[in-house]
Design a protein around this motif. Sequence first.
Motif: not given
Length: 342
Positions: A144-163
């Motif tokens: 997962i790129s930019d993990p610090e930022y992604r850490f604060e996001e919700y599942p709907h903000q991720f694509s299927g592959g990222m989920k």
Amino acid sequence: MNALLSIEDLTVQYRTRNGYSLAVEDVNLEIKNGEIFGLVGESGSGKSTLGKAIVKLLPVSAEIPAGKIFFKNRDIITLSEQTINNEIRGKEISMVLQNPQNALNPVFKVGTQLVDVLYFKNNKKIKRKNLKQDAIEMLKKTGISDPEYRFEEYPHQFSGGMKQRVLLAMAFISHPSLLIADEPTTALDVTIEAQILALLKDLVREYGTSILYITHDLGVVSEITDRIAVMYAGKIVESAKTDDLFDEPLHPYTKALLKCLPGYSSKEQLATIPGQVPNLNNKPTGCNFCPRCDYCFALCQKEEPRLREYKADHSVACFLYNQEEKEEAEVEDEKVNEKEGA
Ligand code: ATP
Ligand code: MG
């Protein structure tokens, strides 16, 4: 070396309106430490039922009339729900399922869900804020790129592959000994699927985790597994090292599955296996595959072939490879005929 997981004579049945449905029957299999083991078969062959039995996640309609599931030498079937919850599920054994959409909780941030796994793994003894860095590291490891930022996001903000990457992060963050991956890439496109498979291989190398990889697609398991068991109508019909299974498939069902793979058969048109998995409430007498088998002969309709070692590390349940059993049964046949004739 002792096996990490050893399943012995396991039978699982569901209570249905039409009586018992035998989803898993007399299954034996062993998974060693650090091994990737593929379980392959068509829809309805009992793969998920077997996977769920290992983590005691079967629905209430399921019963286990026979068998043992030894994990690190303890029989899972006899352990209490509390022990499974506190010591096994999500800790020693993790599970990743087909649809990442349903596996993450939509109302919590991805980071919170990852930290939670660690928090409970450590029996709530380490404060959540002190686990954040480990969670971010794990997100990074799963690509997962930019993990610090992604850490604060919700599942709907991720694509299927990222989920699915997040779910792998959740599965591996507790350093389980065994991961049960039930069709983890089926909902993904082929490019993402290839990336997830490569990632799984890397994680196994790093953590020494064993994997039970469940899929209907022999092509997928050929990429990553050490050994494969082919399941049909609740039974294992063949098991071998991956290379041996592809070089010399024995069971007519395995051969038929291979013919369905793009690129395996020289024919331009893809083959399909005619017919379907039998009704598990009312299995045919004799070999379950007989009604769909090109090689079926009289004996196969009467007797059920047992899984036997044909050569080192390669077992098959088919009379074509079991001369002894075949002859025994034929002798029986003659006797019956003699009696009838008398
Ligand atoms: P798929 O590839 O479609 O996921 P599978 O190999 O995982 O298939 P299972 O889900 O284990 O197959 O199902 C095996 C058999 O058990 C099927 O005949 C199915 O209908 C039956 N079965 C599964 N779950 C239940 C249930 N809760 N109640 C009754 N029967 C069930
Ligand atoms: Mg399934």
